[in-house]
Design a protein around this motif. Structure first.
Motif, PDB file in Angstrom:
ATOM      1  N   ALA A 103       0.835  -1.209   0.000  1.00 40.67           N
ATOM      2  CA  ALA A 103       0.000   0.000   0.000  1.00 40.67           C
ATOM      3  C   ALA A 103       0.868   1.258   0.000  1.00 40.67           C
ATOM      4  O   ALA A 103       0.564   2.243  -0.690  1.00 40.67           O
ATOM      5  CB  ALA A 103      -0.924  -0.004   1.214  1.00 40.67           C
ATOM      6  N   MET A 104       1.961   1.244   0.755  1.00 44.97           N
ATOM      7  CA  MET A 104       2.865   2.397   0.783  1.00 44.97           C
ATOM      8  C   MET A 104       3.490   2.637  -0.588  1.00 44.97           C
ATOM      9  O   MET A 104       3.654   3.782  -1.027  1.00 44.97           O
ATOM     10  CB  MET A 104       3.953   2.163   1.837  1.00 44.97           C
ATOM     11  CG  MET A 104       3.440   2.241   3.271  1.00 44.97           C
ATOM     12  SD  MET A 104       4.517   1.420   4.477  1.00 44.97           S
ATOM     13  CE  MET A 104       5.995   2.400   4.337  1.00 44.97           C
ATOM     14  N   GLY A 105       3.847   1.547  -1.274  1.00 41.92           N
ATOM     15  CA  GLY A 105       4.414   1.695  -2.609  1.00 41.92           C
ATOM     16  C   GLY A 105       3.409   2.215  -3.612  1.00 41.92           C
ATOM     17  O   GLY A 105       3.720   3.095  -4.426  1.00 41.92           O
ATOM     18  N   VAL A 106       2.174   1.679  -3.562  1.00 41.90           N
ATOM     19  CA  VAL A 106       1.118   2.126  -4.471  1.00 41.90           C
ATOM     20  C   VAL A 106       0.787   3.598  -4.225  1.00 41.90           C
ATOM     21  O   VAL A 106       0.515   4.356  -5.159  1.00 41.90           O
ATOM     22  CB  VAL A 106      -0.142   1.247  -4.308  1.00 41.90           C
ATOM     23  CG1 VAL A 106      -1.317   1.819  -5.087  1.00 41.90           C
ATOM     24  CG2 VAL A 106       0.142  -0.185  -4.755  1.00 41.90           C
ATOM     25  N   ALA A 107       0.820   4.005  -2.954  1.00 45.41           N
ATOM     26  CA  ALA A 107       0.544   5.398  -2.593  1.00 45.41           C
ATOM     27  C   ALA A 107       1.736   6.321  -2.831  1.00 45.41           C
ATOM     28  O   ALA A 107       1.687   7.508  -2.504  1.00 45.41           O
ATOM     29  CB  ALA A 107       0.110   5.487  -1.130  1.00 45.41           C
ATOM     30  N   LYS A 108       2.826   5.749  -3.366  1.00 44.18           N
ATOM     31  CA  LYS A 108       4.043   6.514  -3.701  1.00 44.18           C
ATOM     32  C   LYS A 108       4.637   7.214  -2.479  1.00 44.18           C
ATOM     33  O   LYS A 108       5.004   8.391  -2.525  1.00 44.18           O
ATOM     34  CB  LYS A 108       3.760   7.519  -4.819  1.00 44.18           C
ATOM     35  CG  LYS A 108       3.251   6.879  -6.109  1.00 44.18           C
ATOM     36  CD  LYS A 108       3.160   7.873  -7.243  1.00 44.18           C
ATOM     37  CE  LYS A 108       2.607   7.226  -8.506  1.00 44.18           C
ATOM     38  NZ  LYS A 108       3.393   6.062  -8.955  1.00 44.18           N
ATOM     39  N   LEU A 109       4.754   6.449  -1.374  1.00 47.78           N
ATOM     40  CA  LEU A 109       5.338   6.983  -0.151  1.00 47.78           C
ATOM     41  C   LEU A 109       6.824   6.671  -0.029  1.00 47.78           C
ATOM     42  O   LEU A 109       7.425   6.932   1.003  1.00 47.78           O
ATOM     43  CB  LEU A 109       4.591   6.426   1.074  1.00 47.78           C
ATOM     44  CG  LEU A 109       3.119   6.813   1.208  1.00 47.78           C
ATOM     45  CD1 LEU A 109       2.515   6.170   2.446  1.00 47.78           C
ATOM     46  CD2 LEU A 109       2.960   8.324   1.279  1.00 47.78           C
ATOM     47  N   GLY A 110       7.389   6.092  -1.082  1.00 50.48           N
ATOM     48  CA  GLY A 110       8.797   5.723  -1.025  1.00 50.48           C
ATOM     49  C   GLY A 110       9.707   6.907  -0.746  1.00 50.48           C
ATOM     50  O   GLY A 110      10.662   6.808   0.025  1.00 50.48           O
ATOM     51  N   SER A 111       9.403   8.051  -1.362  1.00 49.82           N
ATOM     52  CA  SER A 111      10.240   9.230  -1.150  1.00 49.82           C
ATOM     53  C   SER A 111      10.059   9.814   0.241  1.00 49.82           C
ATOM     54  O   SER A 111      10.966  10.437   0.780  1.00 49.82           O
ATOM     55  CB  SER A 111       9.924  10.290  -2.206  1.00 49.82           C
ATOM     56  OG  SER A 111       8.551  10.651  -2.151  1.00 49.82           O
ATOM     57  N   VAL A 112       8.882   9.598   0.842  1.00 42.79           N
ATOM     58  CA  VAL A 112       8.617  10.153   2.176  1.00 42.79           C
ATOM     59  C   VAL A 112       9.450   9.439   3.232  1.00 42.79           C
ATOM     60  O   VAL A 112       9.986  10.055   4.153  1.00 42.79           O
ATOM     61  CB  VAL A 112       7.114  10.044   2.516  1.00 42.79           C
ATOM     62  CG1 VAL A 112       6.843  10.529   3.941  1.00 42.79           C
ATOM     63  CG2 VAL A 112       6.297  10.849   1.521  1.00 42.79           C
ATOM     64  N   ILE A 113       9.582   8.107   3.099  1.00 38.89           N
ATOM     65  CA  ILE A 113      10.318   7.327   4.088  1.00 38.89           C
ATOM     66  C   ILE A 113      11.778   7.780   4.154  1.00 38.89           C
ATOM     67  O   ILE A 113      12.419   7.694   5.209  1.00 38.89           O
ATOM     68  CB  ILE A 113      10.215   5.822   3.755  1.00 38.89           C
ATOM     69  CG1 ILE A 113       8.778   5.341   3.959  1.00 38.89           C
ATOM     70  CG2 ILE A 113      11.159   4.988   4.605  1.00 38.89           C
ATOM     71  CD1 ILE A 113       8.558   3.887   3.656  1.00 38.89           C
ATOM     72  N   LYS A 114      12.290   8.296   3.031  1.00 39.13           N
ATOM     73  CA  LYS A 114      13.682   8.752   3.018  1.00 39.13           C
ATOM     74  C   LYS A 114      13.910   9.903   3.985  1.00 39.13           C
ATOM     75  O   LYS A 114      15.050  10.195   4.348  1.00 39.13           O
ATOM     76  CB  LYS A 114      14.072   9.196   1.603  1.00 39.13           C
ATOM     77  CG  LYS A 114      14.044   8.073   0.573  1.00 39.13           C
ATOM     78  CD  LYS A 114      14.376   8.633  -0.805  1.00 39.13           C
ATOM     79  CE  LYS A 114      14.238   7.576  -1.886  1.00 39.13           C
ATOM     80  NZ  LYS A 114      14.497   8.133  -3.238  1.00 39.13           N
ATOM     81  N   TYR A 115      12.835  10.586   4.370  1.00 38.99           N
ATOM     82  CA  TYR A 115      12.987  11.765   5.212  1.00 38.99           C
ATOM     83  C   TYR A 115      12.901  11.448   6.701  1.00 38.99           C
ATOM     84  O   TYR A 115      12.777  12.357   7.522  1.00 38.99           O
ATOM     85  CB  TYR A 115      11.931  12.812   4.832  1.00 38.99           C
ATOM     86  CG  TYR A 115      12.026  13.246   3.392  1.00 38.99           C
ATOM     87  CD1 TYR A 115      13.231  13.640   2.858  1.00 38.99           C
ATOM     88  CD2 TYR A 115      10.914  13.253   2.566  1.00 38.99           C
ATOM     89  CE1 TYR A 115      13.339  14.027   1.530  1.00 38.99           C
ATOM     90  CE2 TYR A 115      10.998  13.638   1.237  1.00 38.99           C
ATOM     91  CZ  TYR A 115      12.213  14.030   0.725  1.00 38.99           C
ATOM     92  OH  TYR A 115      12.317  14.416  -0.580  1.00 38.99           O
ATOM     93  N   ILE A 116      12.942  10.166   7.073  1.00 42.65           N
ATOM     94  CA  ILE A 116      13.028   9.804   8.491  1.00 42.65           C
ATOM     95  C   ILE A 116      14.331  10.388   9.029  1.00 42.65           C
ATOM     96  O   ILE A 116      15.398  10.205   8.427  1.00 42.65           O
ATOM     97  CB  ILE A 116      13.026   8.270   8.667  1.00 42.65           C
ATOM     98  CG1 ILE A 116      11.739   7.666   8.104  1.00 42.65           C
ATOM     99  CG2 ILE A 116      13.207   7.910  10.131  1.00 42.65           C
ATOM    100  CD1 ILE A 116      10.508   7.953   8.904  1.00 42.65           C
ATOM    101  N   PRO A 117      14.307  11.106  10.164  1.00 38.54           N
ATOM    102  CA  PRO A 117      15.530  11.754  10.664  1.00 38.54           C
ATOM    103  C   PRO A 117      16.671  10.758  10.872  1.00 38.54           C
ATOM    104  O   PRO A 117      16.466   9.670  11.424  1.00 38.54           O
ATOM    105  CB  PRO A 117      15.076  12.362  12.005  1.00 38.54           C
ATOM    106  CG  PRO A 117      13.600  12.528  11.867  1.00 38.54           C
ATOM    107  CD  PRO A 117      13.133  11.397  11.004  1.00 38.54           C
TER     108      PRO A 117
END
Length: 556
Positions: free
Chosen positions: A117-131
């Protein structure tokens, strides 16, 4: 419709075949060799990670085979190697203790669905911003927990039941240290020495495999009385299991949903971090959302075959690249290598001493700890150090889920604090310079100018309200300069609405200058531009002063 389906099928096949464009026989041989090497490297790690997670050793092999194949064949990185990793040990062990193996399978399955679901929702770039301090904090905490969990087997201690919590473990070790086994300790220490020094001789053969062969031979040639995989778990199956799934009820889902979220989040972070490292080594560019979908599919399938969570493994991916692997063929060969070893030589794995696996995991824990990075961040800015130490301590003392939740909240509050500090509201006086430009003409009597700097969000909105209240005499025209405001949130909008209402009540003409496009669109959507009046929205401060003089003349 048929043509559309055929086009989509061709498009899908094009995506799958993209890594193999210009593929040569020479590259195939390099991928084949790299896959064989990584498969041998992954064998002891898959078994060790499974045992440390509280499950039988074959479940680690199932995960490495299934997860490794799917992640390589369908993932967004050309060189990613997937399988069980040390990062999951803490979570998996806790789930097994709380809900059993069936609960773990359900949690892994749910985590896979979440990753898809995270991949389909295109959240891959968001996870990169984990501190980064948060990632280092829980990674080092996991390393400490892995190290502490291996002391029983490392020293061959006679502990009936090792407590799950960190401090309970050490208390149990201290109470039973008199039962130390010198042969087990010697084997574990020898494993560490071999893994540290054998790479100086050659890197063609992994040190962990050499350690396993040497210690296993030592146990049987010298007839050492130490615990082995076979004496603890029995035989390792030499067949692949049929897919199955345990019965699911609502209570089990409620018990496993939180750790499932942690598995998905940790799996996403580790896999994308591994892909970024791989990009740096090869000059490639991975597709983060495609990688998340493949990671999710790997975990769903691993759960169906009774496996444990899988993700991208940084160390094995680096080994693949250094061995010449450049396409998914290497990862597929790695999975097939493990399958052949399990089917043909699985019974030999039962002879491996547990103390040898403990020594391997001690090295894994040390490599995970990132001590240099940990110390560097701890000595850096206080906010980063606070996130790092809080996440680390909570991971060790409580669990990874709480650590990630509290760490994210703390990092968010510290970020908000930084944004508040750079946000500023000031009253521009007559003759003040603006952005290095020439000095403004004198501000006419009855005109006040306020300048906003930084994001106007809920953390900084109070500064604007307090500054407006400081105006001693109500002006006829109030100019608000917003050229340096990049974003505005709902609280900031409400603050502007309150200002519009106050100006209307006190018969003050409000003029807004220098709106950035994003802020302009936000004000437009909220109909604030209409309430202010488009005539009174001007591009810069000189235009605002000209308009203010015109307003004064009209009202004069």
């Amino acid at each position: 419709m048929k043509k559309l389906k055929n086009y989509k099928a061709l498009q899908l096949s094009g995506h799958l075949l993209e890594p193999y464009k210009g593929y040569t026989q020479a590259q195939f041989l390099r991928d084949l060799l790299a896959g064989l090497i990584v498969g041998v490297v992954a064998l002891p790690l898959a078994i060790a990670f499974a045992i440390a997670s509280g499950v039988s050793p074959e479940k680690g092999l199932y995960t490495a085979i299934i997860g490794g194949f799917i992640i390589s064949a369908f993932g967004g990185s050309r060189v990613q190697i997937g399988g069980p990793t040390g990062a999951f040990i803490v979570i998996v062990y806790g789930i097994v203790q709380e809900s059993g193996v069936s609960g773990l399978i359900i949690a892994t399955f749910i985590a896979g669905i979440l990753l898809i679901a995270m991949g389909v929702a295109k959240l891959g770039s968001v996870i990169k911003y984990i501190p980064h301090p948060l990632v280092v904090g829980f990674t080092t905490g996991i390393a400490v927990i892995i190290f502490s969990s291996q002391l029983k087997d490392f020293f061959g201690l006679q502990v009936a039941q090792v407590p799950a919590d960190f401090f309970g473990k050490w208390e149990a070790y201290a109470g039973s240290f008199h039962t130390i086994s010198l042969p087990a300790t010697a084997l574990a220490a020898g494993t560490i020495l071999i893994m540290l020094f054998f790479p100086r001789i050659t890197r063609a053969v992994p040190g962990s495999l050499v350690a396993i062969v040497v210690t296993t031979l030592a146990v049987h040639l010298l007839d050492l009385r130490v615990e082995t995989i076979g004496s603890r778990f029995g035989n390792i199956p030499s067949t692949f299991p049929a897919p199955s799934f345990p019965h699911i009820d609502w209570q089990t889902i409620r018990n496993t949903i939180q750790p499932a979220v942690a598995i998905a989040l940790l799996g996403g972070i580790e896999s994308l971090l591994s892909a970024v490292v791989a990009d740096g080594m090869t000059g490639g560019n991975h597709k983060s959302n495609k990688e998340l979908i493949a990671q999710g599919a790997a975990n769903v399938t691993s759960a169906l075959f009774g496996g444990i969570p899988a993700t991208g493994a940084i160390a094995r991916t680096a080994t693949n690249i250094k061995s010449g692997g450049r396409t998914p063929v290497a990862g597929i060969v790695h999975a097939l290598t493990l399958l052949v070893i399990m089917l043909v030589a699985g019974q030999w794995a039962t002879l491996i001493p547990m103390s040898c696996l403990a020594g391997i995991l001690v090295i894994v824990a040390y490599n995970m700890s990132e001590m240099d990075t940990f110390i560097h961040i701890a000595r850096g800015p206080r906010g980063d150090a606070a996130v790092l130490l809080t996440t680390f301590l909570l991971t060790v003392a409580f669990d990874l889920i709480i650590a990630i939740e509290v760490g994210m909240v703390l990092a968010t509050f510290l970020f908000m604090r930084s944004m508040i500090q750079i946000s500023d509201v000031s009253l521009l006086l007559k003759g003040r310079q603006d952005n290095g430009a020439a000095t403004h003409a004198s501000v006419p009597a009855g005109v006040e100018i306020f300048e906003l700097n930084g994001p106007l969000f809920f953390g900084a909105a109070y500064k604007f309200k307090d500054s407006i209240r400081l105006v001693e005499k109500k002006p006829k025209v109030l100019i608000v300069k917003m050229q340096k405001v990049p974003i505005i949130d709902a609280t900031g909008l409400q603050t502007i609405k309150d200002l519009v209402r106050t100006c209307y009540r006190d018969n003050i003409r409000l003029v807004v200058s220098g709106l950035q496009p994003q802020v302009y669109d936000t004000l437009k959507k909220s109909r604030l531009l209409f309430r202010i009046g488009k005539r009174y929205i001007v591009p810069d401060l000189p235009a605002a002063l000209v308009l203010a003089e015109r307003v004064l003349e009209e009202e004069g």
